[in-house]
Design a protein around this motif. Structure first.
Motif, PDB file in Angstrom:
ATOM      1  N   ALA A 222      -3.822   7.530 -11.542  1.00 39.29           N
ATOM      2  CA  ALA A 222      -4.235   6.340 -10.779  1.00 39.29           C
ATOM      3  C   ALA A 222      -4.514   5.176 -11.728  1.00 39.29           C
ATOM      4  O   ALA A 222      -4.154   4.029 -11.429  1.00 39.29           O
ATOM      5  N   THR A 223      -5.106   5.468 -12.866  1.00 42.48           N
ATOM      6  CA  THR A 223      -5.399   4.405 -13.827  1.00 42.48           C
ATOM      7  C   THR A 223      -4.104   3.734 -14.300  1.00 42.48           C
ATOM      8  O   THR A 223      -4.000   2.504 -14.329  1.00 42.48           O
ATOM      9  N   LEU A 224      -3.118   4.538 -14.643  1.00 43.78           N
ATOM     10  CA  LEU A 224      -1.850   3.961 -15.107  1.00 43.78           C
ATOM     11  C   LEU A 224      -1.143   3.196 -13.995  1.00 43.78           C
ATOM     12  O   LEU A 224      -0.599   2.120 -14.219  1.00 43.78           O
ATOM     13  N   VAL A 225      -1.166   3.760 -12.795  1.00 43.62           N
ATOM     14  CA  VAL A 225      -0.493   3.096 -11.674  1.00 43.62           C
ATOM     15  C   VAL A 225      -1.138   1.737 -11.397  1.00 43.62           C
ATOM     16  O   VAL A 225      -0.454   0.730 -11.193  1.00 43.62           O
ATOM     17  N   LEU A 226      -2.467   1.717 -11.401  1.00 43.61           N
ATOM     18  CA  LEU A 226      -3.153   0.452 -11.123  1.00 43.61           C
ATOM     19  C   LEU A 226      -2.933  -0.555 -12.255  1.00 43.61           C
ATOM     20  O   LEU A 226      -2.825  -1.750 -12.019  1.00 43.61           O
ATOM     21  N   ARG A 227      -2.836  -0.065 -13.470  1.00 37.07           N
ATOM     22  CA  ARG A 227      -2.640  -0.976 -14.602  1.00 37.07           C
ATOM     23  C   ARG A 227      -1.200  -1.468 -14.677  1.00 37.07           C
ATOM     24  O   ARG A 227      -0.959  -2.671 -14.810  1.00 37.07           O
ATOM     25  N   TYR A 228      -0.249  -0.571 -14.567  1.00 37.11           N
ATOM     26  CA  TYR A 228       1.143  -0.953 -14.831  1.00 37.11           C
ATOM     27  C   TYR A 228       1.919  -1.340 -13.576  1.00 37.11           C
ATOM     28  O   TYR A 228       2.905  -2.047 -13.678  1.00 37.11           O
TER      29      TYR A 228
ATOM     30  N   LEU B 146       0.830  -1.211   0.000  1.00 35.47           N
ATOM     31  CA  LEU B 146       0.000   0.000   0.000  1.00 35.47           C
ATOM     32  C   LEU B 146       0.863   1.259   0.000  1.00 35.47           C
ATOM     33  O   LEU B 146       0.552   2.243  -0.681  1.00 35.47           O
ATOM     34  N   VAL B 147       1.944   1.234   0.775  1.00 36.29           N
ATOM     35  CA  VAL B 147       2.829   2.408   0.813  1.00 36.29           C
ATOM     36  C   VAL B 147       3.462   2.635  -0.548  1.00 36.29           C
ATOM     37  O   VAL B 147       3.559   3.765  -1.041  1.00 36.29           O
ATOM     38  N   ARG B 148       3.876   1.538  -1.192  1.00 33.77           N
ATOM     39  CA  ARG B 148       4.484   1.682  -2.525  1.00 33.77           C
ATOM     40  C   ARG B 148       3.463   2.238  -3.521  1.00 33.77           C
ATOM     41  O   ARG B 148       3.793   3.092  -4.353  1.00 33.77           O
ATOM     42  N   LEU B 149       2.247   1.758  -3.424  1.00 39.11           N
ATOM     43  CA  LEU B 149       1.196   2.283  -4.300  1.00 39.11           C
ATOM     44  C   LEU B 149       0.983   3.782  -4.028  1.00 39.11           C
ATOM     45  O   LEU B 149       0.885   4.596  -4.952  1.00 39.11           O
ATOM     46  N   ALA B 150       0.952   4.125  -2.741  1.00 41.80           N
ATOM     47  CA  ALA B 150       0.734   5.535  -2.378  1.00 41.80           C
ATOM     48  C   ALA B 150       1.869   6.422  -2.885  1.00 41.80           C
ATOM     49  O   ALA B 150       1.646   7.572  -3.267  1.00 41.80           O
ATOM     50  N   ARG B 151       3.090   5.890  -2.892  1.00 37.79           N
ATOM     51  CA  ARG B 151       4.231   6.686  -3.383  1.00 37.79           C
ATOM     52  C   ARG B 151       4.034   7.084  -4.839  1.00 37.79           C
ATOM     53  O   ARG B 151       4.556   8.106  -5.293  1.00 37.79           O
ATOM     54  N   LEU B 152       3.301   6.263  -5.572  1.00 39.55           N
ATOM     55  CA  LEU B 152       3.073   6.573  -6.976  1.00 39.55           C
ATOM     56  C   LEU B 152       1.886   7.514  -7.159  1.00 39.55           C
ATOM     57  O   LEU B 152       1.789   8.224  -8.143  1.00 39.55           O
ATOM     58  N   LEU B 153       0.986   7.511  -6.187  1.00 35.90           N
ATOM     59  CA  LEU B 153      -0.175   8.400  -6.287  1.00 35.90           C
ATOM     60  C   LEU B 153       0.157   9.794  -5.773  1.00 35.90           C
ATOM     61  O   LEU B 153      -0.237  10.805  -6.349  1.00 35.90           O
ATOM     62  N   VAL B 154       0.892   9.832  -4.654  1.00 35.85           N
ATOM     63  CA  VAL B 154       1.103  11.107  -3.953  1.00 35.85           C
ATOM     64  C   VAL B 154       2.393  11.798  -4.364  1.00 35.85           C
ATOM     65  O   VAL B 154       2.492  13.007  -4.266  1.00 35.85           O
TER      66      VAL B 154
END
Lengths: 171, 370
Positions: free
Chosen positions: A117-123, A15-23
């Motif tokens: 967010a779309t790109l992060v979730l996809r890639y 989750l933290v890694r995902l957040a790093r890409l969003l924030v």
């Protein structure tokens, strides 16, 4: 039912890694995850009964990220002081591949939040359009549209970047 | 697969990399959870400090419905249509302990301002309260945990107020962003003023302006999801009208903490205050929110110590727990005081210095007073 502590130990890092890409800002990313997990903690009994706990929490994360962007000034959200951000990578110094990677990240970071967010979730999360739609609360068609727009923007800007770099090299 | 796919995937993977401290994350999440549970959203808000406007010179009189309790009990019943519905206030608040009144300050009913003096202008006459949290700063919030009662069965609600419609809507939209389910809206009237009802399968919210100086948002969390759309709409309408009926705006109450700092950075000022009371009058948490000159916030929260101290450092001869991610904690006389760094970015030294300068006092509204 998974306990809250077990869930955080199991999925917190992801989750933290995902957040790093969003924030973008790494400290704010951790704040965001803490905030979202805090909200989840309060309702954990119900959330842990959800069919897909992970999707539920990721949806909270993405939504909360978008609401943070609405609430906060751009300086609190968008500025990343870590190395590499905003400065153009110098191909001569770090190699073409790293320069391309940095340029791509830079451009992804400048996309509107839903497209990003779309790109992060996809890639990064490797989710299909239906799963992304579940998280973003939109149809797979909308996901594809968002992704298409994002990719078109990236392609256009990367071409511009490359042209600029060539110009600099030839100068 | 396009030529961009590997570039994007590689860029994202590289960017996401780096250590994650899970224990620290878990601890922070639990702390954040406790904060949400006790609804100190005002105090923890990271948005810019806002001093409530004091330029509204005209004293605005409250609509008569709020000027005092009615003679008869009114229990709202679920509406059966989507037509506008009105609500009357519930009877006088039961005599249960709550923060003391502040003499000389105007309540909202008398033209007072939300957040004025970081005191408390919202109250509830709900007879089923278990615990209430109040917060005052950028606006005000009140969070109520209660024994659910038929027919609506909700165990928690929050009422938040802001001095402008824009600020209220920004806060309400942010709250809604993490609520589940398809949302619906409907128009209502509350004490003769227009209101907007919104609801999902397990929540309902109301936006309205009961007095000219306050734009409110009340949100109710139900125990169970209601799959039937008609019943969900009726339940939502009934519950928010009941909460609006409980609301009292005719007193100003004191938000106090029982500590003060004998040393702080010179540009520190008090920005918000929050306190949590049980229905029996026990104060279970109090928070002071501070800001530095640049606007960066940090918090100090006083709770009764439930865990043994986890001292891992000392400063000025006093033992503390320092956590590089979140802040620090010190234990005094059976209480624990947690310094949350938030977005202040303060380094270790001033955090430990401020926290070790903390002394217990009688209730005070200004923990920075020398």
């Amino acid at each position: 039912m998974i306990s809250f502590d077990d869930y955080v130990r199991l999925r917190g890092e992801r989750l933290v890694r995902l957040a790093r890409l969003l924030v973008r800002d790494r400290h704010l990313a951790e704040d965001l995850v803490q905030d979202v997990l805090g909200r989840a903690f309060v309702r954990w009994e119900r959330i842990s009964r959800a069919e897909d706990v992970d999707t539920y929490v990721k949806r909270m994360l993405v939504n909360q990220h978008i609401s943070w962007r609405r609430k906060r000034s751009s300086s609190e959200v968008a500025v990343d002081t870590s190395a590499g951000h905003l400065e153009r990578a110098d191909p001569a110094d770090i190699g073409a591949e790293a320069a391309e990677r940095d340029a791509a990240w830079q451009l992804i970071a400048e996309l509107p939040p839903k497209q990003r967010a779309t790109l992060v979730l996809r890639y990064y999360e490797d989710l299909d359009d239906a799963a992304i739609g579940e998280i973003l609360r939109c149809s797979p068609v909308t996901v594809r549209t968002q992704a298409m727009r994002a990719l078109a923007t990236l392609r256009r800007r990367l071409v511009d970047e490359a042209a600029l770099t060539r110009k600099d090299v030839n100068r | 697969m396009s030529d961009l796919d590997p570039i994007i995937a590689t860029a994202l993977r590289a960017r996401a990399d780096g250590d994650v401290r899970i224990d620290s994350l878990l601890e922070g999440a639990r702390r954040s959870g406790a904060r949400h549970r006790r609804n100190r959203r005002l105090a923890v808000s990271a948005s810019a400090a806002v001093v409530v406007a004091v330029l509204l010179a005209a004293v605005v009189l409250l609509p008569r419905q709020f000027s005092g309790p009615p003679a008869n009990t009114h229990t709202p019943t679920p509406a059966t249509t989507a037509s506008p519905t009105t609500v009357a206030p519930s009877p006088t608040p039961p005599e249960r302990p709550r923060p003391p009144e502040v003499p000389g300050m105007r309540p909202l009913a008398g033209g007072g301002q939300l957040g004025e003096g970081r005191q408390l202008h919202l109250d509830t006459a709900d007879p089923d309260v278990i615990e209430t949290s109040w917060g005052s700063g950028e606006g005000e919030e009140m969070s109520v945990t209660r024994n659910p009662r038929t027919p609506y069965l909700y165990e928690h609600y929050e009422v938040a107020g802001r001095p402008t419609e824009g600020a209220r809507d920004a806060m309400a939209d942010a709250d809604r962003a993490h609520r589940e389910g398809t949302e619906h809206t409907d128009d209502l009237a509350v004490t003769g003023r227009p209101a907007t009802l919104e609801w999902g399968p397990d929540w309902a919210a109301l936006r309205w302006r009961p007095v000219d100086t306050a734009w409110l948002y009340a949100v109710v969390s139900f125990q169970e999801r209601e799959p039937d759309a008609t019943k969900a709409a009726e339940r939502a309408r009934g519950a928010v009208l009941e909460v609006a009926g409980f609301l009292r705006l005719d007193k100003v109450r004191q938000c106090a903490v029982e500590f003060h700092l004998t040393w702080s950075l010179s540009d520190t000022h008090l920005a918000s205050c929050a306190t949590t009371w049980t229905a029996t009058g026990k104060v279970i948490m109090a928070t002071a929110g501070f800001r530095l000159a640049g606007g960066s916030p940090f918090l100090i929260t006083d709770t009764v110590a439930t865990d043994p101290p986890h001292v891992n450092t000392t400063y000025d001869g006093k033992g503390l727990e320092y956590d590089p991610t979140n802040g620090a904690t010190i234990w005094l006389d059976g209480h624990q005081y947690t310094f949350e760094r938030r977005q202040s970015g303060l380094p270790e030294e001033p955090i430990l210095h401020m926290l070790t300068s903390l002394e217990r006092t009688a209730p005070t509204t200004d923990p920075l007073a020398r």
